[in-house]
Write an enzyme that holds these catalytic residues in place. Structure first.
Site: not given
Ligand code: NAI
Length: 470
Positions: A123, A144, A156, A194
């Protein structure tokens, strides 16, 4: 350029909040999905969360038991990153860290087919910068999604400097086939949503800091007059003040400290105190004791309905107020002029962005009351007003009585330039216009993005057109 074929394998890396949701979206569209997470048990946990969500849909009869089974069967958890090699599209939704994302994509590009499309759900990180570490940055694109990915329509599709047009178009078409509303954007800080949404938070925080009104009054005005689904303060409490503050800080520093993105001292204080919103039990509101505070209502004492009003000129977007007045048997006289309502000795004017006090002095208006913008004057429940310092108490009462008589709750703001809705909408439109001007995306896409990504009741540019841009 067509989207991915239904039988094409989609891989999702990261099975957290976003990754699990994205896996469900792709599987619902019919793709075989490979789901990988580096943390033991995380992918399985992601699937069981999906299972619960789908069970809810089943119970509400939104999907059949067969559909639920099909969706879950299409998602396969894999234990090693290399197992995703059959994928034609790899969507990464891991931790928001440039170095880690680059490392993962480098590894994936080493074993996947040459034309595999790599998509990041980041994001806030530049797609150009992630791509700079890759051998084939032309195959990397931003995809996104918004939270919850299963529900919110916006995607996006973000192109970095090296992203080829055909890759972005393929992802755009694919997102469309998945029932999403895709928009193209150039990789710039905050992409579209954003960035354009910053004034929604920033202006409300400034209004609070300038003493315009309290938190619950400002929220009520933005909801019940502006038509936003949530007020800015309750929304920040829901997002998490730390998360919202961090995004603002990133956008601010990425635009070389452009003052219009300045973070708020009030928010900084709350974050420092650990008052992070709903998740910590306290933010702008206190959630420990149940109910939120209600907005302070201005209850008119001895409501006096005016027999007539005189309208000078055209009220523009506020014209529907006159129909409401006529329905209450208030006689509406019309004369040529500059768009004002004369109500006894009170002059009512739609906020023009100045202090009421300054406008009254410039135009030599004895008793000026400004009223705020509303999304739809005919149906809104609330109107905010503010008075010039010179305005008499009886003129303010006439203004309150008029709006109460036509069925509106009235919120009184201190005399603040642009009031609440007008100021926020103008600043949103301004940010949207600047985003188009800097060729980040097309004008229509901004309005689509703000409605499909963050549920705005109207696209900011369309709203500006309705208001007339001047
Ligand atoms: P989250 O913390 O809920 O999930 C991330 C997952 O990735 C975890 O299960 C973790 O174990 C895993 N992970 C971490 N490093 C890893 C690796 N090297 N290889 C494989 N798995 C790995 O995070 P979330 O909220 O789902 O965010 C994920 C991405 O999406 C980020 O880039 C965030 O900026 C983006 N994003 C988040 C939003 C939100 O509202 N939470 C909205 C839109 C985008």
């Amino acid at each position: 350029m067509s989207g991915l074929d239904k039988n094409s394998v989609v891989a999702v890396i990261g099975a957290g909040t976003m990754g699990a949701g994205i896996a469900q979206v792709a599987a619902t569209a019919g793709h075989p999905v490979l789901l990988f997470d580096a943390q033991d048990g995380a992918a399985k946990a992601g699937i069981s969360k999906l299972d619960k969500g789908l069970q809810g849909l089943l119970e509400r009869r939104k999907i059949s038991a067969e559909t639920k089974k099909d969706i879950l069967e299409r998602i396969q958890v894999v234990d090693k990153l290399e197992d995703i090699s059959p994928a034609e599209l790899v969507i990464e939704a891991i931790v928001e860290d440039l170095g880690i994302k680059q490392a993962v994509f480098k590894t994936v590009q080493a074993f996947c087919a040459e034309k595999t499309i790599l998509a990041s759900n980041t994001s806030s990180i530049s797609i150009t910068e992630i791509g700079a570490a890759l051998e084939k940055p032309e195959n990397l694109v931003g995809m996104h999604f918004f939270n919850p990915a299963q529900i919110l329509k916006l995607v996006e599709v973000v192109s970095g400097l090296a992203t080829t047009k055909s890759v972005a178009e393929r992802v755009y078409q694919t997102a469309g086939n998945w029932g999403k509303k895709p928009v193209f954007a150039k990789s710039t800080p905050g992409f579209i949503v954003n960035r354009v949404a910053r004034p929604f938070y920033a202006e409300s925080l400034r209004l609070l800091q300038e003493g315009a009104a309290d938190v619950s009054t400002l929220d009520a005005i933005m909801r019940e007059s502006g038509g936003f689904r949530m007020g800015p303060f309750e929304l920040m409490d829901l997002i998490g003040l730390d998360v919202n503050f961090a995004v603002t800080n990133t956008v601010f520093s990425s635009y070389f400290s452009d003052p219009r993105f300045s973070p708020s001292l009030i928010q900084q204080e709350l974050v420092a105190a650990g008052r992070l919103g709903r998740k910590s039990g306290q933010g702008f509101y206190d959630y420990q004791n149940g109910e939120n505070a209600k907005p302070v209502e201005v209850v008119p004492d001895q409501l006096k309905i005016p027999a007539e009003i005189t309208v000078f000129g055209d009220l523009g977007v506020a014209e529907p107020l006159l129909e409401l007045a006529k329905n209450k048997e208030i006689k509406v006289n019309r004369q040529a002029g500059e768009g004002v309502i004369q109500l006894g000795d009170c002059t009512l004017v739609l906020s023009n962005g100045l202090f009421a006090t300054v406008h009254a002095q410039r135009e030599k208006i004895k008793n000026l009351v400004f009223f705020d913008l509303a999304l739809d004057y005919a149906s809104c429940q609330r109107i905010a007003i503010c008075a010039a310092d010179q305005t008499s108490d009886s003129a303010i009462k006439q203004a309150r009585d008029f709006f109460s008589a036509i069925g509106k709750q009235v919120s009184m703001l201190d005399d603040i330039p642009g009031m609440a809705v007008m100021r926020t909408v103008c600043m949103l439109a301004n940010e949207a216009a600047d985003t188009v001007n800097q060729q980040v995306c097309q004008a229509e896409d901004i309005d689509i993005a703000m409605q499909a990504g963050v549920n705005y009741p109207c696209g900011p540019l369309q709203w500006a057109d309705q208001l007339t841009v001047d």
